[in-house]
Structures are given as C-alpha cells and as structure tokens.
Write a protein that holds these residues in place. Structure first.
Motif, PDB file in Angstrom:
ATOM      1  N   ASP A  34      49.264  37.122  36.777  1.00 49.56           N
ATOM      2  CA  ASP A  34      49.293  38.402  35.942  1.00 49.56           C
ATOM      3  C   ASP A  34      50.018  38.736  35.220  1.00 49.56           C
ATOM      4  OD1 ASP A  34      49.089  40.980  37.916  1.00 49.56           O
ATOM      5  OD2 ASP A  34      48.524  40.730  35.511  1.00 49.56           O
ATOM      6  N   GLY A  36      49.834  41.965  33.725  1.00 46.25           N
ATOM      7  CA  GLY A  36      50.329  42.873  34.203  1.00 46.25           C
ATOM      8  C   GLY A  36      50.967  42.916  34.695  1.00 46.25           C
ATOM      9  N   SER A  37      51.096  42.816  35.606  1.00 48.52           N
ATOM     10  CA  SER A  37      52.433  42.536  36.658  1.00 48.52           C
ATOM     11  C   SER A  37      53.924  42.170  37.133  1.00 48.52           C
ATOM     12  CB  SER A  37      52.151  42.777  38.273  1.00 48.52           C
ATOM     13  OG  SER A  37      51.571  41.982  38.541  1.00 48.52           O
ATOM     14  N   TYR A  78      49.043  47.983  42.449  1.00 50.51           N
ATOM     15  CA  TYR A  78      47.979  47.692  41.593  1.00 50.51           C
ATOM     16  C   TYR A  78      47.006  49.173  41.393  1.00 50.51           C
ATOM     17  CZ  TYR A  78      49.976  43.445  42.388  1.00 50.51           C
ATOM     18  OH  TYR A  78      50.952  42.595  42.976  1.00 50.51           O
ATOM     19  N   GLY A  79      46.623  48.892  40.089  1.00 55.26           N
ATOM     20  CA  GLY A  79      45.221  50.334  39.045  1.00 55.26           C
ATOM     21  C   GLY A  79      44.355  50.020  39.551  1.00 55.26           C
ATOM     22  N   PHE A 193      55.028  46.234  30.311  1.00 53.97           N
ATOM     23  CA  PHE A 193      53.566  44.899  29.535  1.00 53.97           C
ATOM     24  C   PHE A 193      54.205  44.624  28.333  1.00 53.97           C
ATOM     25  CE2 PHE A 193      52.134  47.013  33.916  1.00 53.97           C
ATOM     26  CZ  PHE A 193      52.208  48.642  33.835  1.00 53.97           C
ATOM     27  N   ILE A 217      46.975  46.530  26.721  1.00 55.45           N
ATOM     28  CA  ILE A 217      48.602  45.615  27.434  1.00 55.45           C
ATOM     29  C   ILE A 217      46.581  44.706  27.426  1.00 55.45           C
ATOM     30  CG2 ILE A 217      49.380  47.360  29.025  1.00 55.45           C
ATOM     31  CD1 ILE A 217      48.411  46.341  30.890  1.00 55.45           C
ATOM     32  N   ASP A 219      46.273  41.798  29.124  1.00 52.08           N
ATOM     33  CA  ASP A 219      46.903  41.918  31.242  1.00 52.08           C
ATOM     34  C   ASP A 219      45.687  40.593  31.129  1.00 52.08           C
ATOM     35  OD1 ASP A 219      46.257  43.337  33.989  1.00 52.08           O
ATOM     36  OD2 ASP A 219      47.146  41.473  33.408  1.00 52.08           O
ATOM     37  N   GLY A 221      45.371  39.404  34.349  1.00 54.08           N
ATOM     38  CA  GLY A 221      44.829  39.703  35.290  1.00 54.08           C
ATOM     39  C   GLY A 221      44.160  41.356  35.828  1.00 54.08           C
ATOM     40  N   THR A 222      43.116  41.663  35.165  1.00 58.07           N
ATOM     41  CA  THR A 222      42.527  41.908  34.636  1.00 58.07           C
ATOM     42  C   THR A 222      41.714  41.402  34.223  1.00 58.07           C
ATOM     43  OG1 THR A 222      43.517  44.260  34.538  1.00 58.07           O
ATOM     44  CG2 THR A 222      41.505  44.055  33.441  1.00 58.07           C
ATOM     45  N   PHE A 304      45.163  53.710  30.899  1.00 62.59           N
ATOM     46  CA  PHE A 304      45.892  51.982  30.007  1.00 62.59           C
ATOM     47  C   PHE A 304      44.100  51.966  29.680  1.00 62.59           C
ATOM     48  CE2 PHE A 304      50.405  51.247  30.207  1.00 62.59           C
ATOM     49  CZ  PHE A 304      49.882  52.293  31.626  1.00 62.59           C
ATOM     50  N   ILE A 306      43.342  48.312  28.488  1.00 62.96           N
ATOM     51  CA  ILE A 306      43.571  47.073  29.168  1.00 62.96           C
ATOM     52  C   ILE A 306      42.512  46.095  28.094  1.00 62.96           C
ATOM     53  CG2 ILE A 306      44.125  45.537  31.082  1.00 62.96           C
ATOM     54  CD1 ILE A 306      44.376  47.484  32.663  1.00 62.96           C
TER      55      ILE A 306
HETATM   56  O1  LIG Z   1      48.002  47.935  38.245  1.00 60.25           O
HETATM   57  C1  LIG Z   1      47.139  46.637  37.352  1.00 60.25           C
HETATM   58  C2  LIG Z   1      47.059  45.525  36.992  1.00 60.25           C
HETATM   59  C3  LIG Z   1      45.537  45.420  38.102  1.00 60.25           C
HETATM   60  C4  LIG Z   1      45.198  44.348  38.135  1.00 60.25           C
HETATM   61  C5  LIG Z   1      46.089  43.423  37.421  1.00 60.25           C
HETATM   62  N1  LIG Z   1      46.912  43.244  36.781  1.00 60.25           N
HETATM   63  C6  LIG Z   1      48.134  44.322  36.549  1.00 60.25           C
HETATM   64  N2  LIG Z   1      48.752  47.177  36.024  1.00 60.25           N
HETATM   65  C7  LIG Z   1      47.795  46.757  34.887  1.00 60.25           C
HETATM   66  C8  LIG Z   1      47.165  48.581  33.651  1.00 60.25           C
HETATM   67  C9  LIG Z   1      48.197  49.372  34.205  1.00 60.25           C
HETATM   68  C10 LIG Z   1      48.460  49.581  35.307  1.00 60.25           C
HETATM   69  C11 LIG Z   1      49.278  48.663  36.170  1.00 60.25           C
END
Ligand SMILES: O=C([C@@H]1CCCNC1)N1CCCCC1
Length: 331
Positions: A34, A36-37, A78-79, A193, A217, A219, A221-222, A304, A306
């Motif tokens: 991931d 994004g973290s 997480y988001g 990020f 960003i 990411d 993981g999204t 954000f 993403i």
């Molecule tokens: O929690 C997250 C994501 C969730 C899905 C997995 N990656 C991290 N963030 C990224 C966008 C900004 C807020 C934090």
C-alpha cells in the motif's frame, strides 16, 4: 541487492496481494502493498478469535528471530474509516528474495470489521514515506526505507494488471516490462504520500486535451480512480447510460454500454497514459441489474485525489524514493 515478487489481483481487481515471509522459521502471509500508508502490520496470534476470519496469523512467539519492542504500540485509521492497532516486534522479513533483517513488524491486537471480512488479506506493507508511520513512542521505517541503502537503485516498481498476475520489483527497473520511455515527475512527500501533479486529461482518443493541473497521490492500496468532480463530469458526459446515483455511491452505467471511452491522463511533456474504457466498469451494482459501478469516482468525499489501481494497472510505475520522483510508462 534487488527483489521481485508476483502480485495477484482479487476479484474485480479490488486489491492486489503478494506473498511475504516473516520470522524464523518463515511464516508466509499474503499482504497488500500500500503506497498510500506507511505501517507494516499483520494479522497476529494476539488478536481475539472474533476478529479473525480465515486470515493467516503471524505468531511472534514461535519465531526465533522476533524481539518485542517493549512499550511500543501503533494505531492506524484509513480514509475509509477502517482501522487496526497493536504491538510491535522486530523480525526478519523477506519479499521476493529481498530480506530486511530488522523490520518493525506491527502485530495486530485489534482490527476493524472491514479487515476481518477480507479473509484473503493478512495485512498491509505500507510503502508510503516513513514520516506518517503510526508507531509510538518513535515512528518506524518502512520495509523499503530499511532495504533502500542496500539496493542497486533506490526504486521499487509496480506492474499491476487487469485480472492477471503482475509484479513488484525492488532495487531495479525491468526494461522488458514497459513500452517506450519512462516519464519522471517530481513527488512532494511532505504529507507522507507519493503526491504528484498531472498536467491534465483527455476523454476518448479524439477528445481535446484539458490542461488542468491535478494534484493527487499514487496509491496501490486504493481500488478506484478518485478524481475532481469536473473531470468525472467530463468523462461520464460521454457515456450514454451514465447516471450519478448517490444511492449506489456514485456514477454507474449500463455494463454493456458501448460508448464508454478511454481516459488519458497527462504525466509530463506531452506524454499521456491511456486507461482503457474496459477498466472503468466495475462490479455490478447488484445481482439483478445490468448496471456497473464506475471505476472513476469523485474525490470530493475523500478530500484527496487518488490515482488508485484503475489508473496504476494501465501503466508501469516507478516509485523512485531516492530521487523523490514517480516514473510513468505505457505497457
Ligand atoms: O487511508 C488512506 C488509503 C486507504 C486505502 C489504502 N491506502 C491508503 N489514505 C490515502 C488517501 C488519503 C487519506 C489516507
């Protein structure tokens, strides 16, 4: 040094998992890389039974190389409001033949229901920047930050595919994995990020290029591509059956709608990455209907922009932490 590991998409490419070995003797878990973290956390034997649902558990007590970091804890939200927390152990971790002997492994004691429900996912390898690691009293480095000094090159690459195995490489760039040139864009890591600016986008091969800077960003993981409202409206206005359905959570369209265009996003100096229209139809909104949830949705709820898996699986992406830049190439 270098490493290479296959990643496997779950159904509808909602997430990509890779095998990781922890401890001695090796305990193999399937983890979600991931970007994004920045916490490396795993399902563990410290969890209550009720929070476990088929996941493979890391057991620090049977690893001869684990050391508990007494007094250290972690907690991440997480988001999407999912969360996890627990204790911290130092142990050896190997991903694709690349070993970090003293990785801070965050062993979960509590996970939210979203993680419990995802039985294939045994935890996350956060490969954002270490400044947002949640371990207290002192934050810990990511797996990549620990490995970086020993790597041939301070990069890792993501080659995600639509409905097929892909690959994460560490420490080198596989020139056979992409077409043409890699275009590099600067990264602002100040909020932890892989944040970059796209110069704009184009809807369809015959559409005009819209020069509008999109800060977002990268990411892994999204799942989806979360973009500003104006971009979503420009895209969905070209799909005959598209509707914005708040009750379904966003934009939907008839799964067999033949008017779904490709979506291009700019990287730099005229280069664009093409996301095939086929990547934009997601899971059916419900078994009966023939409507699909769109792979591109508005970023307004998240706060954000993403570039998630829908965009990343259209490209070969270089996460160059040594030079704080992202490389984009077609494939
Ligand atoms: O929690 C997250 C994501 C969730 C899905 C997995 N990656 C991290 N963030 C990224 C966008 C900004 C807020 C934090």
């Amino acid at each position: 040094d270098r490493g290479s590991v296959q990643n496997l998409p779950k159904s509808y490419d909602v997430e990509y998992l890779m095998p990781v070995s922890l401890g001695t003797p090796a305990q193999q878990l399937n983890l979600d890389l991931d970007t994004g973290s920045s916490d490396f956390w795993v399902f563990s034997t410290l969890l209550k039974e009720s929070m476990i649902n088929g996941q493979t558990l890391y057991d620090p007590n049977t690893s001869t190389t684990s050391d508990k970091m007494e007094g250290y804890t972690w907690k991440i939200t997480y988001g999407d409001e999912s969360y996890s927390s627990g204790d911290v152990y130092i142990d050896t971790v190997t991903i694709g033949d690349l070993t970090v002997s003293t990785q801070a492994v965050e062993a979960a004691k509590v996970v939210s229901e979203e993680f419990t429900a995802d039985s294939d996912n045994d935890g996350l390898v956060g490969l954002g920047f270490g400044i947002i690691n949640t371990v207290q009293p002192y934050k810990q480095k990511t797996f990549f930050e620990k490995a970086m000094p020993g790597l041939d090159s301070p990069v890792f690459t993501a080659d995600l595919k639509a409905g097929a195995p892909g690959r994460y490489n560490f420490g080198y760039i596989d020139d056979d994995a992409y077409l043409g040139n890699i275009t590099y864009v600067p990264v602002d890591s100040s909020d932890g990020f892989w944040r970059w600016v796209s110069p704009g986008f184009q809807v369809g091969s015959t559409g005009s290029f819209n020069s509008t800077r999109i800060h977002g960003i990268a990411d892994t993981g999204t799942t989806l591509l979360l973009l500003p409202d104006g971009v979503c409206e420009a895209f969905y206005s070209q799909i005959a059956s598209a509707e914005y359905e708040p009750s379904q959570g966003g934009y939907t369209f008839e799964c067999d709608d033949s008017t779904v265009p490709d979506f291009y996003f700019g990287t730099d100096n005229g280069q664009m990455i093409r996301i095939p229209g086929s990547y934009m139809s997601y899971s059916k909104t419900d078994t009966s209907s023939q409507r699909c949830f769109g792979g591109m949705q508005s970023d307004s709820g998240v706060g954000f922009t993403i570039w998630g898996d829908v965009a990343l699986k259209a490209a070969f992406v270089v996460f160059d932490q040594g030079n704080e830049q992202l490389g984009w190439a077609e494939k």
